[in-house]
Enzyme design. Sequence first.
Site, short mmCIF file in Angstrom:
data_model
loop_
_atom_site.label_atom_id
_atom_site.label_comp_id
_atom_site.label_asym_id
_atom_site.label_seq_id
_atom_site.Cartn_x
_atom_site.Cartn_y
_atom_site.Cartn_z
N TYR A 155 55.69 52.92 -32.03
CA TYR A 155 56.59 53.88 -32.60
C TYR A 155 56.99 53.66 -33.96
O TYR A 155 56.53 52.55 -34.71
CB TYR A 155 57.75 54.38 -31.73
N GLU A 156 57.50 54.62 -34.65
CA GLU A 156 57.97 54.53 -36.29
C GLU A 156 56.81 54.27 -36.89
O GLU A 156 56.86 53.37 -37.97
CB GLU A 156 58.91 53.23 -36.34
N GLY A 157 55.55 54.60 -36.44
CA GLY A 157 54.36 54.50 -37.23
C GLY A 157 53.70 53.47 -36.71
O GLY A 157 53.80 52.30 -36.77
#
Lengths: 591, 591
Positions: B434-436
Amino acid sequence: MPAYTAPVKDMQFLLQDVLNVTATGVPGYEDLDAGFTAAVLEEAGKVASDVLAPLNAVGDRIGCVLENGVVRTPDGFKAAFAAMKEGGWTALDCDPDYGGQGLPYLMGTAVGEIFVSANMAFNMYQGLTHGAYSAIHAHGTEAQKAMYLPKMVSCDWTGTMNLTEPHCGTDLGLMRTKAEPQADGSYLITGQKIFISAGDHDLAENIIHLVLAKAPGGGEGTKGVSLFIVPKLLVQEDGSLGARNAVSVGKIEDKMGIHGNATCVMNYDGAKGWLLGDLHKGMRAMFTMMNEARLGVGLQGYAVAEAAYQNAVAYAKDRLQGRAVTGVANPAGPADPLIVHPDIRRNLMEQKSFVEGARALTFWGAQLIDRSVRQGDAAAEGLISLLTPVIKGFQTDKGFEMAVQAQQIYGGHGYIEEQGMSQFARDARIAMIYEGANGVQALDLVGRKLAQDGGKHVMAFFEMVKAECKAHDGDARMAGFVEPLKQASKQLQAAGMFFMQNGMKNPNAALSGSYDFMHLMGHVCLGLMWTRMAKAAYLALEAGASDTGFYETKIATGRYYMARQLPACGMHLARIETGADTVMALAAEAF
Amino acid sequence: MPAYTAPVKDMQFLLQDVLNVTATGVPGYEDLDAGFTAAVLEEAGKVASDVLAPLNAVGDRIGCVLENGVVRTPDGFKAAFAAMKEGGWTALDCDPDYGGQGLPYLMGTAVGEIFVSANMAFNMYQGLTHGAYSAIHAHGTEAQKAMYLPKMVSCDWTGTMNLTEPHCGTDLGLMRTKAEPQADGSYLITGQKIFISAGDHDLAENIIHLVLAKAPGGGEGTKGVSLFIVPKLLVQEDGSLGARNAVSVGKIEDKMGIHGNATCVMNYDGAKGWLLGDLHKGMRAMFTMMNEARLGVGLQGYAVAEAAYQNAVAYAKDRLQGRAVTGVANPAGPADPLIVHPDIRRNLMEQKSFVEGARALTFWGAQLIDRSVRQGDAAAEGLISLLTPVIKGFQTDKGFEMAVQAQQIYGGHGYIEEQGMSQFARDARIAMIYEGANGVQALDLVGRKLAQDGGKHVMAFFEMVKAECKAHDGDARMAGFVEPLKQASKQLQAAGMFFMQNGMKNPNAALSGSYDFMHLMGHVCLGLMWTRMAKAAYLALEAGASDTGFYETKIATGRYYMARQLPACGMHLARIETGADTVMALAAEAF
């Protein structure tokens, strides 16, 4: 939900083009022509896709349940197990004297990969039985063999291996389970065993537990350990099932993965058992099966990665996200498929080149076992003994890593259980641990196998690599294989030399590098496999094979491995050559 | 069950000896004397050990439940959340104008690590709120700030970030959620968002959703995206809570880990929302918070590894198995503790040297953010922008790997959920996604950050490394740090040069090496950190520090990292220099 298709073509390439099985002279291999092996693999593939794979997620979600002392397997497992038995799959490479089909271990390995990829947890019920079958086959009396083997070949009865106790796994010398000799020649077994895969379930009429225990008079440590046959239900002289033995399930473990397989705490409370093999020689009896068992776990490593890879590829082709940096690839769609992106490619190529390389190594290993067992080939036996910790340790580490990479292709969706990618990672994780944790494999490799028989086998391995390189001398097409393999092999030899020069003075200097050595050797092995595969692919192309794309893909995949994986060898050597200094610098209290 | 103790001494070493915070001149740092920071960290450590850590396994086992449209958090989470609020922990580094304590981001980071180590899933409720707080703080009107921030600082109201939709995660240009402008200046938001962490729960009176959506007239792709404030309960002019907004939870995802945090499908059915920041500039508004958010995820990577490491050490000291190869170490016991074995040491040293290095990098990163925010230091802002994908991608990959290694120390027991080691691995896994996802971090680093502002920041980074090496010229004690760092830095520069020379002609040649570059740069960063830490430790020893053992351990741990981790740099460079040839060799159909 993940799907699975058996990679029959890749397997056929290995059997027919690379190993060239019918030309090997191994007894039994003469029947393995392309038509026959394709038929077997395709039939196994159908069972895998239609019966086993659909149950993989079910097994994970439902798991096994212990109710009133009895283990219930997940919905559908009973019917699937019946289908496996009916299809004769449990008997494939077993002794015809006991109802087996007598196929080579190599074919059992290929079919085994297909079943493990489709449903690892399910396949363990049969896999453990095969292990117990092998032990009884190797060490049992004629009466024992007659009593147990036919039922185990058919999987009417399944088997287990009982080694670990709560306070000891690797160090079995600490074992507390006791065997008291009885007047009738049997023993009463008392103690607790843990982590017993397939310890109980509802798939078979009976379960034959093989149990390590200490009988009186054997001395300290592992020397006093013997192996016993302890059936769940006692078997009467006429072969019918009698009374319940004093063995019970304490609990089922709640595990990270392989939920479909019941991992049990087994309590032996004066259970009746019979000595298998020689008294006080139980460890040796166990170890004769170790190569097979560890090869089987090394197979699990890449087999689960194969299943994960297949689904990652499908997702990467299907999922539209972003545009190719070199220009729009899918102008009709709102975005390009993931597979256009170089880092997605890198990820998939790592998986593909590892899985195919590991399969080649495992099949070759299986062939070495066939040579050893069917031909009494001591060199093959020595070589597979050397390679076993590499196949087990390296392939399960990398297999897990690749399953994690396959999961990564799915982005956030990979973290959701519904997609099934998490299960591959969680299932693959156990293979790094059981049948000797990978650190123990590295210790076995560096502390024992390198020096075995005066270092003969490792020297033979180096000679083999050298000969392979020499065989392609002057073949410009092969330079991308031969040069990296030469260099990696030199690095492996340098690491071995470092151990020789430093290990005598300070064993820690060698053992601090054992894990790196295992990985370094793994890369050399896969480099060797890719060199052989590339050559076989070139030969097939020269011979006018119609499916040129298949062979060209093989070569390109091999080039990836050589160019982008073998550079790890230099890193491992550099780490090894730092010795024990930094590894052992701290006092235990400083941690 | 795993235990956790905050590593206050290690953190104090970083703050006081390495970063020397009070001497930096960063506004607010003047208060961070050793007595003050120790008091804060110790107090946080107590909450972590006594309140949060005991709930970690509970959260994993029970998870979140959706009942009648409302999410219930695991037993004990409510009381723990109340304790966090009461202790003022949610307000630590928030703006005093809105009830915050105004401490530097650096202190929020140190305390954040402690809470994440103790209970990652729990801490996300507060962490997401902090992210939403920062967005409103940076982009909100005075009225919006007055309305929302005080309640979010106290966590009476929590926050969420809504980006992902079922068909798009990375490629937000494909977004379908719509925002229709209303006469009163508000918008009606309609669409479905997925993977919304802390999307609903029973810990707060209200939840403030920040939602990306497309308002009319913004054009194609991400250009048309705006950011909206969408409260779960509408907030009335007097600040009291009004009607339920048209936002509901579709379902909770069943995930591999972080079960204690509710990951929700959120349905917006004409929900009332208010524009946050400029119309059609939503992506930019989100990205201004990205450095912080990604640093926070990079922190999760090593913070979970720290907790796993602590337990692995305890197990390695306690579990008796086998004898030291150099002679019996524990003659009074039946076997020696695991920690005597070199491969166990190697494993623990890898964990220890990574975690401490990553902490140093993260704290330094937090200081760069403080410099950027509190001093308007553009160089610091450029540098942290460059380092962010490295901190996020490298640290979460390695953090997961180390959690898996910690689990390995437990052998079979590590695979049993009861022991808690599996949870660390499963929880740590999400941080890579997550978060890229980490592949996107690598793309951000190589495709964007290297060339940002004409390559100024990466040049500054190289100069910084060079200056660090030069500073220790002639200091023989430091040679074991400076030499490997010099070499690794050269390798990193060579990789950058390869991208410059080949990336223009063929962008794939650069992007095929992006992942390796991210890891190569990660090692250089940690090498730089260890060099600084070693120097600080030597200085403390020279200054007559009483706890010599602590500082000597720091130096020895750093030596391990330099000797045994930096050799990875050569491997990454070799891989990078093979370019796109083998990576992109296959047609998509060949997979």
